[in-house]
Design an enzyme around this catalytic site. Structure first.
Site, mmCIF file in Angstrom:
data_model
loop_
_atom_site.group_PDB
_atom_site.id
_atom_site.type_symbol
_atom_site.label_atom_id
_atom_site.label_comp_id
_atom_site.label_asym_id
_atom_site.label_seq_id
_atom_site.Cartn_x
_atom_site.Cartn_y
_atom_site.Cartn_z
ATOM 1 N N SER A 140 35.787 33.993 49.436
ATOM 2 C CA SER A 140 36.626 34.399 50.569
ATOM 3 C C SER A 140 37.007 33.184 51.389
ATOM 4 O O SER A 140 36.243 32.204 51.459
ATOM 5 C CB SER A 140 35.857 35.391 51.448
ATOM 6 N N TYR A 163 28.699 38.482 55.611
ATOM 7 C CA TYR A 163 29.678 38.350 54.532
ATOM 8 C C TYR A 163 30.156 36.910 54.338
ATOM 9 O O TYR A 163 30.031 36.340 53.242
ATOM 10 C CB TYR A 163 30.867 39.274 54.786
ATOM 11 N N LYS A 167 29.284 34.056 51.175
ATOM 12 C CA LYS A 167 30.288 33.400 50.344
ATOM 13 C C LYS A 167 30.229 31.873 50.496
ATOM 14 O O LYS A 167 30.539 31.140 49.550
ATOM 15 C CB LYS A 167 31.681 33.916 50.707
#
Length: 245
Positions: A140, A163, A167
């Site tokens: 991402s 999140y 990543k």
């Protein structure tokens, strides 16, 4: 026939990536935690005339599931040419760093980071049988610490405790693995398909699934003179470019 495995491929970007690779003549193992959902998608693709697809039950947070999936691929194909680590979870939003439950953070990392490492390590022996092994770790733009430190970045305010950091860690693993295998035929890259409208973000994204799948496939099919150990983002410059870490 060359083979590909895509985790989390029973919907959205993963499904479209599977559809396009099958259309290019690959035999695609469509990874899904729920085998029945995977089989439903395979039936759909076969009705579209894409017969070189098979659902594969795989839960990236369960090592026994991954080992069982590897044995199926080994018995049926003998090796693997492309691994696209697409499966991931968000953990829900907002993700206030000072308040987010650490159990939820661990769960996100178990899937997005440790799960991807498990799948990669377990399937590595099959990838080594390929003349052109490729690994794409779907990441991402929120993984970029450089962009998060830039107040002019369009997603500067989209910060969280789970999140994005998961990543970022995945990107670091990508660099390390690419370096380890630098003298081989492997090409291993972290690829951000951009802020795409999917179920993952309640369709708030601005990008199209077709374009996201094309961007992933671009790096899954790169030639022997292509990059390795890099981070590419669809959101940069409109067309995609190497992203700052």
């Amino acid at each position: 026939m060359k083979t590909a495995l895509i985790t989390g491929a029973n919907r959205s970007i993963g499904l479209e990536t599977a559809r396009r690779l099958a259309g290019k003549g690959y035999f695609v193992y469509l990874g899904s935690r729920d085998l029945s959902k995977g089989n439903e998608v395979v039936d759909l693709l076969k009705r579209e005339g894409l017969g070189t697809v098979e659902a594969l039950q795989i839960d990236v947070s369960d090592s026994e599931s991954i080992l069982a999936a590897r044995e199926i691929v080994r018995q049926k194909s003998g090796g693997l040419d492309i691994l696209i680590n697409n499966a991931g979870i968000s953990g829900g939003f907002p993700q206030t760093p000072s308040q987010m439950d650490t159990d939820t953070i661990r769960r996100v990392f178990d899937t997005n980071f440790f799960g991807t490492i498990q799948v990669t390590q377990i399937f590595l022996e099959l990838l080594k049988k390929s003349d052109t092994p490729r690994i794409v770790n779907v990441t991402s733009g929120l993984a970029s610490l450089t962009l998060h430190s830039d107040p002019t970045w369009q997603y500067h305010a989209f910060k969280g405790a789970a999140y994005g950091p998961s990543k970022t860690a995945l990107n670091a693993f990508t660099v390390a693995l690419a370096y380890e295998l630098r003298e081989t035929a492997f090409k291993i890259n972290a690829v951000d398909p951009g802020f795409t409208a999917t179920d993952f973000n309640q369709h708030r994204g601005t990008g199209k699934i077709d374009d996201a799948a094309d961007f992933i496939i671009k790096y899954a099919l790169i030639g022997n003179d292509g990059p390795t150990g890099k981070f590419f983002s669809k959101d940069l410059n409109g067309e995609g470019d190497e992203s700052p870490w």
